[in-house]
Scaffold this active site. Structure first.
Site, short mmCIF file in Angstrom:
data_model
loop_
_atom_site.label_atom_id
_atom_site.label_comp_id
_atom_site.label_asym_id
_atom_site.label_seq_id
_atom_site.Cartn_x
_atom_site.Cartn_y
_atom_site.Cartn_z
N ASN A 105 0.86 -1.19 0.00
CA ASN A 105 0.00 0.00 0.00
C ASN A 105 0.90 1.24 0.00
OD1 ASN A 105 -1.83 2.02 0.47
ND2 ASN A 105 -2.31 1.39 2.57
N LYS A 160 0.01 4.23 -0.24
CA LYS A 160 -0.70 5.37 0.36
C LYS A 160 -0.56 6.61 -0.53
CE LYS A 160 0.29 3.41 4.86
NZ LYS A 160 -0.02 3.50 6.26
N HIS A 191 -9.59 0.62 4.76
CA HIS A 191 -8.32 0.89 5.45
C HIS A 191 -8.60 1.78 6.66
CE1 HIS A 191 -4.29 2.27 6.33
NE2 HIS A 191 -3.86 1.21 5.65
N GLU A 215 -7.06 4.18 7.92
CA GLU A 215 -6.88 5.63 7.72
C GLU A 215 -8.17 6.25 7.17
OE1 GLU A 215 -3.24 5.38 5.47
OE2 GLU A 215 -2.20 4.78 7.32
N GLU A 245 -5.36 -5.51 10.37
CA GLU A 245 -4.38 -4.44 10.57
C GLU A 245 -4.69 -3.69 11.88
OE1 GLU A 245 -2.40 -3.14 6.74
OE2 GLU A 245 -4.25 -2.00 6.83
N GLY A 253 2.10 2.08 10.64
CA GLY A 253 2.97 3.24 10.49
C GLY A 253 3.67 3.66 11.78
N SER A 301 3.36 -2.31 10.30
CA SER A 301 4.81 -2.26 10.53
C SER A 301 5.54 -3.55 10.16
CB SER A 301 5.12 -1.84 11.97
OG SER A 301 4.62 -0.53 12.21
C1 PEP Z 1 -0.89 -0.05 5.88
O1 PEP Z 1 -0.98 1.15 5.63
O2 PEP Z 1 -1.76 -0.83 5.46
C2 PEP Z 1 0.23 -0.49 6.71
C3 PEP Z 1 0.21 -1.71 7.17
O3 PEP Z 1 1.22 0.42 6.94
P1 PEP Z 1 2.67 0.14 7.62
O4 PEP Z 1 3.21 -1.13 7.02
O5 PEP Z 1 3.50 1.34 7.26
O6 PEP Z 1 2.44 -0.01 9.08
#
Ligand code: PEP
Length: 254
Positions: free
Chosen positions: A10, A12, A96, A98, A166, A172, A212
């Site tokens: 992703n 983003k 997601h 976010e 997630e 992040g 992460s």
């Molecule tokens: C994501 O945005 O789906 C995600 C898992 O981000 P990160 O790997 O940066 O934590």
């Protein structure tokens, strides 16, 4: 039938055309495991989808990061599922955290989006996950089950859905879930599928972990029985994404 390992990247809201060229050339040069053992999908911002789709090696598919909840029309700023299908974009990420947190997307709205995208022939990476407060309150399973149920209530088949667990506190932040924490929730979701949908859906649906994931933690996470792959944010913009894709080899040896 085994569940093929799945790795999504992703990107983003990141990148310039030059950055995209660099990421694509790294992916094109990388030594990847065979498509028999891993399915790889990258998700650039809408504006780069065509560029990435035409320049990327064919074994790697593309996904949009969102789409509108119904047929296109007078919805300024939105991109419809029909448009993505017309462009030959096979996948879309929906729900997601976010978007849930910053754009107030509710469980029901995400369920409607997943149903509409599937009806237009798209495949969906559907995201669920608890906040830190919810985890600390002991409601993780309740939260992810409610998010999954809101999707299940609107769809008749899970064939074209990958469920991404997630945890919001891990996205992040550099604070990855431990392999045991990830396994516990993945197993809980699989049990939920078995009890509420069917044993077949429980056995076949891929449940991937996001939050992460990096080149250094991916293999231990991939070793967990119910972790069928990853959704990767930050590290998907870096060469270590190749190492994360290679974590699929852990399953092959299992
Ligand atoms: C994501 O945005 O789906 C995600 C898992 O981000 P990160 O790997 O940066 O934590």
């Amino acid at each position: 039938m085994g569940r093929k390992f799945f790795v999504g990247g992703n990107w983003k809201c990141n990148g310039t055309t030059e950055d995209v060229k660099k990421i694509v050339s790294t992916l094109n040069a990388g030594e990847l495991p065979s498509t028999d053992i891993v399915e790889v999908v990258v998700s650039p911002p809408f504006v780069f989808l065509s560029q990435v789709k035409s320049e990327l090696r064919p074994e790697i598919q593309v996904a949009a990061q969102n789409c509108w909840v119904k047929k296109g029309g007078a919805f300024t700023g939105e991109v419809s599922a029909e448009m993505l299908a017309n462009l030959g974009v096979p996948w879309v990420i929906l729900g997601h955290s976010e978007r849930r947190a910053l754009l107030n997307e509710t469980n029901e709205f995400v369920g409607d989006k997943v149903a509409y995208a599937l009806s237009q022939g798209l495949k969906v990476i559907a995201c669920v996950g608890e906040t830190l407060e919810q985890r600390e309150a002991g409601t993780t399973m309740e939260v992810v089950a409610a998010q999954t149920k809101a999707i299940a209530d609107k769809i008749s088949s899970w064939d074209n859905v990958v469920l991404a667990y997630e945890p919001v506190w891990a996205i992040g932040t550099g604070k990855v879930a431990s392999p045991a924490q990830a396994q516990e929730v993945h197993a809980g979701l699989r049990k939920w599928f078995e009890e509420k949908i069917s044993a077949e859906v429980a056995a076949k649906t891929r449940i991937i972990y996001g939050g992460s994931v990096s080149g250094s933690n991916c293999r231990e996470l991939a070793g967990q029985t119910d972790v069928d792959g990853f959704l990767v944010g930050g590290a998907s913009l870096k060469p270590e994404f190749i190492d994360i894709i290679k974590a699929a080899e852990v399953k092959k040896c299992a």
